[in-house]
Design a protein around this motif. Sequence first.
Motif, PDB file in Angstrom:
ATOM      1  N   SER A  23       0.869  -1.172   0.000  1.00 34.56           N
ATOM      2  CA  SER A  23       0.000   0.000   0.000  1.00 34.56           C
ATOM      3  C   SER A  23       0.906   1.222   0.000  1.00 34.56           C
ATOM      4  O   SER A  23       1.911   1.262   0.705  1.00 34.56           O
ATOM      5  CB  SER A  23      -0.904  -0.009   1.231  1.00 34.56           C
ATOM      6  N   TYR A  24       0.551   2.224  -0.789  1.00 34.24           N
ATOM      7  CA  TYR A  24       1.479   3.300  -1.131  1.00 34.24           C
ATOM      8  C   TYR A  24       0.772   4.633  -0.948  1.00 34.24           C
ATOM      9  O   TYR A  24      -0.189   4.937  -1.661  1.00 34.24           O
ATOM     10  CB  TYR A  24       1.882   3.111  -2.594  1.00 34.24           C
ATOM     11  N   PHE A  25       1.216   5.445   0.012  1.00 28.44           N
ATOM     12  CA  PHE A  25       0.534   6.699   0.336  1.00 28.44           C
ATOM     13  C   PHE A  25       1.489   7.883   0.180  1.00 28.44           C
ATOM     14  O   PHE A  25       2.506   7.961   0.866  1.00 28.44           O
ATOM     15  CB  PHE A  25      -0.020   6.642   1.760  1.00 28.44           C
ATOM     16  N   ARG A  48      -1.138   9.300   7.038  1.00 28.03           N
ATOM     17  CA  ARG A  48       0.137   8.909   6.430  1.00 28.03           C
ATOM     18  C   ARG A  48       1.236   8.783   7.482  1.00 28.03           C
ATOM     19  O   ARG A  48       2.070   7.875   7.424  1.00 28.03           O
ATOM     20  CB  ARG A  48       0.539   9.921   5.352  1.00 28.03           C
ATOM     21  N   LYS A  49       1.251   9.690   8.446  1.00 29.13           N
ATOM     22  CA  LYS A  49       2.250   9.613   9.514  1.00 29.13           C
ATOM     23  C   LYS A  49       2.046   8.357  10.355  1.00 29.13           C
ATOM     24  O   LYS A  49       3.009   7.682  10.741  1.00 29.13           O
ATOM     25  CB  LYS A  49       2.157  10.861  10.392  1.00 29.13           C
ATOM     26  N   ILE A  61       4.112   1.699   2.317  1.00 31.88           N
ATOM     27  CA  ILE A  61       5.044   2.772   1.982  1.00 31.88           C
ATOM     28  C   ILE A  61       4.286   4.077   2.149  1.00 31.88           C
ATOM     29  O   ILE A  61       3.257   4.291   1.503  1.00 31.88           O
ATOM     30  CB  ILE A  61       5.554   2.627   0.540  1.00 31.88           C
ATOM     31  N   SER A  62       4.766   4.954   3.010  1.00 29.09           N
ATOM     32  CA  SER A  62       4.015   6.165   3.317  1.00 29.09           C
ATOM     33  C   SER A  62       4.958   7.331   3.570  1.00 29.09           C
ATOM     34  O   SER A  62       5.899   7.222   4.348  1.00 29.09           O
ATOM     35  CB  SER A  62       3.124   5.933   4.543  1.00 29.09           C
ATOM     36  N   ASN A  85      11.194  11.532  -2.829  1.00 25.42           N
ATOM     37  CA  ASN A  85      11.676  10.159  -2.995  1.00 25.42           C
ATOM     38  C   ASN A  85      12.257   9.608  -1.696  1.00 25.42           C
ATOM     39  O   ASN A  85      11.964   8.479  -1.289  1.00 25.42           O
ATOM     40  CB  ASN A  85      12.732  10.097  -4.100  1.00 25.42           C
ATOM     41  N   SER A  86      13.100  10.411  -1.036  1.00 24.42           N
ATOM     42  CA  SER A  86      13.736   9.931   0.197  1.00 24.42           C
ATOM     43  C   SER A  86      12.714   9.714   1.306  1.00 24.42           C
ATOM     44  O   SER A  86      12.905   8.861   2.173  1.00 24.42           O
ATOM     45  CB  SER A  86      14.814  10.920   0.651  1.00 24.42           C
ATOM     46  N   SER A  87      11.607  10.473   1.291  1.00 26.45           N
ATOM     47  CA  SER A  87      10.589  10.306   2.333  1.00 26.45           C
ATOM     48  C   SER A  87       9.819   8.999   2.180  1.00 26.45           C
ATOM     49  O   SER A  87       9.124   8.574   3.106  1.00 26.45           O
ATOM     50  CB  SER A  87       9.607  11.481   2.310  1.00 26.45           C
TER      51      SER A  87
END
Length: 261
Positions: free
Chosen positions: A24-26, A159-160, A171-172, A212-214
């Motif tokens: 899951s991608y946020f 998201r946090k 992935i968030s 990207n890094s986050s």
Amino acid sequence: MKINHLLLSIIIATLFLSSCSTPSYFIPAAAGNDVSYLPKPMESDSVKVKNYIIASIGGLLLPYSSGDVNMGFLNYSRAHTLKNINIAYGAFGFAGATNYDRDYSNKENPIPEFDGKSVYGGGFRTSIGYYDNAGNAEFRILSWENALSFENGNYASFRKRMRNLNDPNIISSTKTTLFTTGGATEIIWHGKRNYNNHFAFRLFYGITPGLNSSLRTQYDLDVNGGAFDFAFYFKLNKFFGIINTGANKGGTSKLSLGYSF
């Protein structure tokens, strides 16, 4: 011996299915929709400084069928056209909510809790570019475009919370402030009989530093890529429309209607 072969087959199948699983991608709600087309007068226009009020509806489709975000935007911008140089700047606000469609429940690692989270925020946009003319067309060869956005709402908190779970299947990004910068090229032309009718195509490519890094985690997920946006603009006298489509981790689309004065 047969039992050992059976166990080995089960282990291999399990590893294969695990490697094929989709997380899951946020990502931030404004990602991709922070950049937008900023209208500017053509050199052939009698008025070289104009104001623009724009209302938009936009969407963000999250990767791996994780859900989508629907938003409404209200934008104001002002533009100046000088000899071979044009400048535009403005502000925008947005509000909306997340949506988790029933079809998404067929994906691996679904998170229905994503549904119905509020989204709101605002930001600023700027553009400065160089152009040249050829007949009734204007080639806006290169423009430097920027967008700064701020996000609030339950989706940002969600998201946090997802990030803090430290789950390899989630992935968030926790970012709530985005700065996107890049270059654009555009061709715009006016009608041969009516100089107030404009039509344009614009292509933008840039980056959002830190996004990207986050999204990277200790599970070594490879996250790369930038921000892409394609726009079609048409203006009939003082009224105009804009169609945007693009991507910045997720797929984006936006439909806008506006008035210039």
